[in-house]
Design an enzyme around this catalytic site. Structure first.
Site, PDB file in Angstrom:
ATOM      1  N   ASN A 101      12.411  -3.720  23.866  1.00 50.05           N
ATOM      2  CA  ASN A 101      12.164  -2.480  23.120  1.00 50.05           C
ATOM      3  C   ASN A 101      13.259  -2.139  22.106  1.00 50.05           C
ATOM      4  O   ASN A 101      12.995  -1.460  21.125  1.00 50.05           O
ATOM      5  CB  ASN A 101      11.930  -1.314  24.092  1.00 50.05           C
ATOM      6  CG  ASN A 101      13.053  -1.140  25.080  1.00 50.05           C
ATOM      7  OD1 ASN A 101      13.912  -2.004  25.217  1.00 50.05           O
ATOM      8  ND2 ASN A 101      13.061  -0.022  25.758  1.00 50.05           N
ATOM      9  N   GLU A 125      20.724  -2.080  33.633  1.00 45.80           N
ATOM     10  CA  GLU A 125      20.042  -0.974  32.953  1.00 45.80           C
ATOM     11  C   GLU A 125      18.556  -1.200  33.150  1.00 45.80           C
ATOM     12  O   GLU A 125      17.957  -2.033  32.461  1.00 45.80           O
ATOM     13  CB  GLU A 125      20.384  -0.977  31.455  1.00 45.80           C
ATOM     14  CG  GLU A 125      21.822  -0.629  31.149  1.00 45.80           C
ATOM     15  CD  GLU A 125      22.154   0.818  31.462  1.00 45.80           C
ATOM     16  OE1 GLU A 125      21.242   1.594  31.804  1.00 45.80           O
ATOM     17  OE2 GLU A 125      23.342   1.154  31.383  1.00 45.80           O
ATOM     18  N   CYS A 172      13.084   3.245  28.228  1.00 49.52           N
ATOM     19  CA  CYS A 172      13.387   3.283  29.660  1.00 49.52           C
ATOM     20  C   CYS A 172      13.670   4.690  30.171  1.00 49.52           C
ATOM     21  O   CYS A 172      13.296   5.047  31.276  1.00 49.52           O
ATOM     22  CB  CYS A 172      14.585   2.397  29.938  1.00 49.52           C
ATOM     23  SG  CYS A 172      15.985   2.834  28.895  1.00 49.52           S
ATOM     24  N   GLU A 185      26.632   1.916  30.425  1.00 53.58           N
ATOM     25  CA  GLU A 185      26.919   1.409  29.090  1.00 53.58           C
ATOM     26  C   GLU A 185      27.513   2.536  28.262  1.00 53.58           C
ATOM     27  O   GLU A 185      27.382   3.716  28.602  1.00 53.58           O
ATOM     28  CB  GLU A 185      25.641   0.864  28.441  1.00 53.58           C
ATOM     29  CG  GLU A 185      25.136  -0.360  29.185  1.00 53.58           C
ATOM     30  CD  GLU A 185      24.181  -1.239  28.397  1.00 53.58           C
ATOM     31  OE1 GLU A 185      23.114  -0.742  28.001  1.00 53.58           O
ATOM     32  OE2 GLU A 185      24.503  -2.437  28.200  1.00 53.58           O
TER      33      GLU A 185
END
Ligand code: NAD
Length: 483
Positions: free
Chosen positions: A152, A249, A283, A457
């Site tokens: 994505n 993630e 997400c 992150e």
């Protein structure tokens, strides 16, 4: 623009091909046309990528942080200069409208390189006093790190992983998603142009098996994955077998809570951003929208009106603000979820219609009367489907919001700031927003709890995840022994 890359892989500063690897066709989601073909990495390609990364890393780690950072900041500058070209490529790779990619992809990648480039000179340790003796810590790079991406955000994911890894003296071998293999190659090209020594950022193509080969290689010190929870479990298990560090993630089914006192126009805007950006393929999306019963009718009316103004069409036309889904498979999953939701009693307020092809088109869908036990409220759809649920009590909505295996994100809208902080403190989610949603500036840690991931992150914290602490005890006096 040519979408066919010079070759499939980028290793040791140059494009590399090995036609023995299976062909991966790259499809433009708006038309279903094949726009490029790349070959999956063979074992020989994987070997080349890891060998060159290991060789380059030692010298890179020995370089001072200021020099490392300067190169990353130069890469950020080059990316910004070429934002338009890179955004068009991102649109071809993913189908996301140019209106979005111009703002959120290469620019976010550049921001990461700039941010971590700026911090590269500042990776502090600690000093501790023990009487006359003392100890100090140094943060050392891990070595060769592997990055594995979802489809994505192909440019952003590559840069979010590479920037903190490289800033702290590591090398990275990056495997993009097989669905979107094009953008990371451009990032690799630009890094070399910015002066990054060859071998420090290598890109190899392939499906899950290539990712597994990289993850399982003993030379790899860390794996950073962006992907689904099932893939995360496999990658984490493989890394654990060799005691490797990981950042995961993963997916989510995040709650988005609208209290009765919320500014409803802002809450509607937030809910749109939380569900329909990138055609819902994000997400952290807040896909379980809990709206207080007192304002639900008004919320739904405003929402319906706004969602029906979406401009759906050619993603390369900058007026378009809603593009196709990225793959036929993801469109099929989304359509199946809509069918199940209807069968389980959800009411379609708007959207959810598949548009005539070619390409993978569906209109943004809002479902009302969704209850906690419905499949659409429990599983990640990863498509443009917003579920609206009703609530009355604060404690009740917190319990329901937390009743999921996921814990990536959460959001809430209220004008009562005491309530906002009280509620957010009880939400089981790694990244929360109050009166906003889905903004991820580089200075802010991003990541999930529960099944949605491990590690973070962005922000300074990401540098901790790409380094390990070495402790040094310093004796200053005579050494005593028992005998
Ligand atoms: P996916 O899990 O199918 O694949 C992700 C990557 O892992 C791909 O590159 C794939 O080739 C690779 N892979 C698959 N099996 C592997 C294995 N055994 N070993 C190593 N690598 C393997 O995910 P996807 O369909 O590409 O992306 C969608 C998912 O990603 C959604 O669940 C979404 O929520 C999640 N996602 C999370 C974030 C985040 O930051 N938390 C961001 C974007 C997407």
């Amino acid at each position: 623009m040519t979408t066919q890359p010079t070759a499939s892989h980028f290793i040791d500063g140059q494009y590399v091909e090995d036609t023995a690897g299976d062909i991966i066709e790259v499809i433009y989601p708006a038309t279903g046309e094949i726009i490029a073909r790349v070959h999956e990495a063979t074992p020989a390609i994987v070997e080349q990528a890891l060998t060159s990364a290991a060789r380059a890393q030692a010298e890179w780690a020995a370089l001072d942080g200021t020099s490392r950072g300067r190169i990353l900041r130069r890469a950020a500058h080059l990316i910004m200069q070429r934002n338009h070209e890179l955004s068009v490529l991102e649109t071809y790779d993913t189908g996301k409208p140019l209106q979005e990619t111009l703002m959120a992809d290469a620019t976010s990648g550049a921001e990461a390189l700039e941010y971590f480039g700026g911090l590269a000179a500042d990776v502090p340790g600690q000093a501790m006093q023990f009487g006359g003796d003392w100890a100090y810590t140094i943060r050392r790079p891990l070595g060769v790190c592997v990055g594995i991406g979802a489809w994505n955000y192909p440019t952003q994911i590559a840069c979010w992983k590479a920037a903190p890894a490289l800033a702290t003296g590591n090398a990275m071998v990056f495997k993009p998603s097989e669905t979107t293999p094009l953008c990371a190659l451009k990032v690799a090209e630009i890094m070399i142009e910015a002066g990054l020594p060859a071998g420090l950022f290598n890109v190899v193509q392939g499906r899950g098996a290539v990712g597994a080969a990289l993850t399982g290689d003993a030379r790899v010190a860390k794996v950073s994955l962006t992907g689904s929870v099932p893939t995360g479990r496999k990658v984490y298990a493989s890394a654990a077998a060799q005691m490797k560090q990981v950042t995961m993630e993963l997916g989510g089914k995040s709650p988005f809570i609208v209290f009765a006192d919320a500014n409803l126009d802002d809450a509607v805007s937030g809910a749109i951003n939380a569900n329909f950006y990138s055609s819902g393929q994000v997400c952290s999306n807040g896909t379980r929208v809990f709206v207080h019963a007192d304002v639900q009718q008004e919320f739904l009316e405003k929402l319906k009106k706004r969602v029906e103004t979406a401009i759906i069409g050619d993603p390369l036309d900058e007026a378009t603000n809603f593009g196709p889904m990225t793959t036929q498979a993801q469109l099929d999953i989304t359509l199946r979820h809509l069918e199940t939701a209807r069968a389980e009693g959800a009411r379609v307020i708007t959207g959810g219609q598949q548009l005539d092809g070619p390409g993978y088109w569906i209109t943004p869908a809002v479902l009302a009367d969704v209850t906690d036990d419905m499949t659409v409220a429990r599983q990640e759809v990863f498509g443009p489907v917003m579920s609206v649920l009703s609530f009355t009590g604060e404690d009740d909505v917190i319990t329901r919001a937390n009743d999921t295996e996921f814990g990536l994100s959460a959001g809430l809208f209220t004008q009562d700031l005491t309530r906002a902080h009280r509620v957010v403190a009880q939400l089981q989610a790694g990244t929360c927003w109050i009166n906003q949603y889905n903004l991820t500036p580089l200075g802010m840690p991003f990541g999930g709890s529960k099944q949605s991931g491990i590690g973070r992150e962005n922000a300074r914290m990401a540098m901790d995840h790409f380094t390990e602490v070495q402790t040094v005890y310093v004796g200053m006096g005579p050494v005593e022994a028992a005998f």
